[in-house]
Design a protein around this motif. Structure first.
Motif, mmCIF file in Angstrom:
data_model
loop_
_atom_site.group_PDB
_atom_site.id
_atom_site.type_symbol
_atom_site.label_atom_id
_atom_site.label_comp_id
_atom_site.label_asym_id
_atom_site.label_seq_id
_atom_site.Cartn_x
_atom_site.Cartn_y
_atom_site.Cartn_z
ATOM 1 N N VAL A 82 0.838 -1.186 0.000
ATOM 2 C CA VAL A 82 0.000 0.000 0.000
ATOM 3 C C VAL A 82 0.878 1.244 0.000
ATOM 4 O O VAL A 82 1.792 1.351 0.807
ATOM 5 N N GLN A 83 0.603 2.106 -0.917
ATOM 6 C CA GLN A 83 1.309 3.380 -0.951
ATOM 7 C C GLN A 83 0.323 4.478 -0.576
ATOM 8 O O GLN A 83 -0.835 4.455 -0.981
ATOM 9 N N LEU A 84 0.796 5.417 0.219
ATOM 10 C CA LEU A 84 -0.071 6.462 0.734
ATOM 11 C C LEU A 84 0.442 7.829 0.325
ATOM 12 O O LEU A 84 1.650 8.066 0.338
ATOM 13 N N VAL A 123 -7.066 -0.436 8.539
ATOM 14 C CA VAL A 123 -7.489 0.745 9.276
ATOM 15 C C VAL A 123 -6.496 1.844 8.920
ATOM 16 O O VAL A 123 -5.361 1.567 8.506
ATOM 17 N N PHE A 124 -6.923 3.082 9.106
ATOM 18 C CA PHE A 124 -6.063 4.202 8.767
ATOM 19 C C PHE A 124 -5.936 5.137 9.961
ATOM 20 O O PHE A 124 -6.926 5.525 10.578
ATOM 21 N N GLY A 125 -4.706 5.447 10.252
ATOM 22 C CA GLY A 125 -4.430 6.354 11.349
ATOM 23 C C GLY A 125 -3.790 7.627 10.855
ATOM 24 O O GLY A 125 -3.181 7.667 9.783
ATOM 25 N N ALA A 135 -1.320 6.720 7.874
ATOM 26 C CA ALA A 135 -0.709 5.402 7.939
ATOM 27 C C ALA A 135 -1.784 4.336 7.836
ATOM 28 O O ALA A 135 -2.923 4.550 8.259
ATOM 29 N N ALA A 136 -1.405 3.197 7.293
ATOM 30 C CA ALA A 136 -2.323 2.075 7.152
ATOM 31 C C ALA A 136 -1.807 0.885 7.950
ATOM 32 O O ALA A 136 -0.597 0.624 7.963
ATOM 33 N N GLY A 137 -2.728 0.202 8.597
ATOM 34 C CA GLY A 137 -2.337 -0.954 9.375
ATOM 35 C C GLY A 137 -3.438 -1.985 9.441
ATOM 36 O O GLY A 137 -4.576 -1.728 9.053
ATOM 37 N N SER A 138 -3.081 -3.145 9.960
ATOM 38 C CA SER A 138 -4.036 -4.238 10.069
ATOM 39 C C SER A 138 -4.743 -4.276 11.409
ATOM 40 O O SER A 138 -5.742 -4.973 11.565
ATOM 41 N N ASN A 139 -4.208 -3.542 12.377
ATOM 42 C CA ASN A 139 -4.775 -3.551 13.714
ATOM 43 C C ASN A 139 -5.204 -2.155 14.132
ATOM 44 O O ASN A 139 -4.502 -1.178 13.886
ATOM 45 N N SER A 192 3.983 2.156 15.933
ATOM 46 C CA SER A 192 4.633 0.898 15.554
ATOM 47 C C SER A 192 3.641 -0.143 15.051
ATOM 48 O O SER A 192 4.034 -1.150 14.459
ATOM 49 N N GLY A 193 2.352 0.101 15.271
ATOM 50 C CA GLY A 193 1.354 -0.857 14.820
ATOM 51 C C GLY A 193 0.912 -0.652 13.384
ATOM 52 O O GLY A 193 0.082 -1.410 12.883
ATOM 53 N N TYR A 194 1.472 0.331 12.727
ATOM 54 C CA TYR A 194 1.076 0.637 11.354
ATOM 55 C C TYR A 194 2.188 0.248 10.393
ATOM 56 O O TYR A 194 3.355 0.566 10.604
ATOM 57 N N GLU A 195 1.798 -0.431 9.336
ATOM 58 C CA GLU A 195 2.777 -1.015 8.429
ATOM 59 C C GLU A 195 3.171 -0.078 7.289
ATOM 60 O O GLU A 195 4.274 -0.190 6.764
#
Length: 121
Positions: free
Chosen positions: A1-3, A32-34, A96-100, A106-109
């Protein structure tokens, strides 16, 4: 994923800005997006997060009631509406995008380039 985050700029205190985040890829609904922000020499600060369907959000105390995160799953877009801006909101904002669903960086990949928001007094 590119943001790719955009929408930053200069605004007077009390004003509003809307930041946009355009994730690429076909798995938009999987994340999810932070939103985070970081000033030079300071730690990365959590701003808010939005869940997979867009019905769940969580905000930092410093922005709650002033900022709103939304997502348009049809357009693959994420937004951060910022109202009643204060000079202390001045910094670079990142999406940022993440699975959790969480509030720690640190929770965003995946991270996009930041966009600078400057609030003048």
């Amino acid at each position: 994923v590119q943001l790719q985050a955009s929408g930053g700029g200069l605004v007077q205190a009390g004003g509003s800005l809307r930041l946009s985040c355009a994730p690429s890829g076909r798995t938009f609904m999987n994340y999810v997006f932070g939103w985070f922000r970081q000033a030079p020499g300071k730690e990365c600060e959590f701003v808010g997060v939005i869940g997979w369907s867009g019905t769940t959000t969580y905000y930092a105390a410093s922005v709650k009631g002033r900022f709103t995160i939304s997502r348009d799953n049809a357009k693959n877009m994420v937004y951060l509406q910022m109202n009643s801006l204060k000079p202390e909101d001045t910094t670079v904002y990142y999406c940022a995008a993440g699975s959790n669903y969480g509030n720690t960086w640190s929770g965003y990949e995946y991270w996009g380039q930041g966009t600078l928001v400057t609030v003048s007094s």
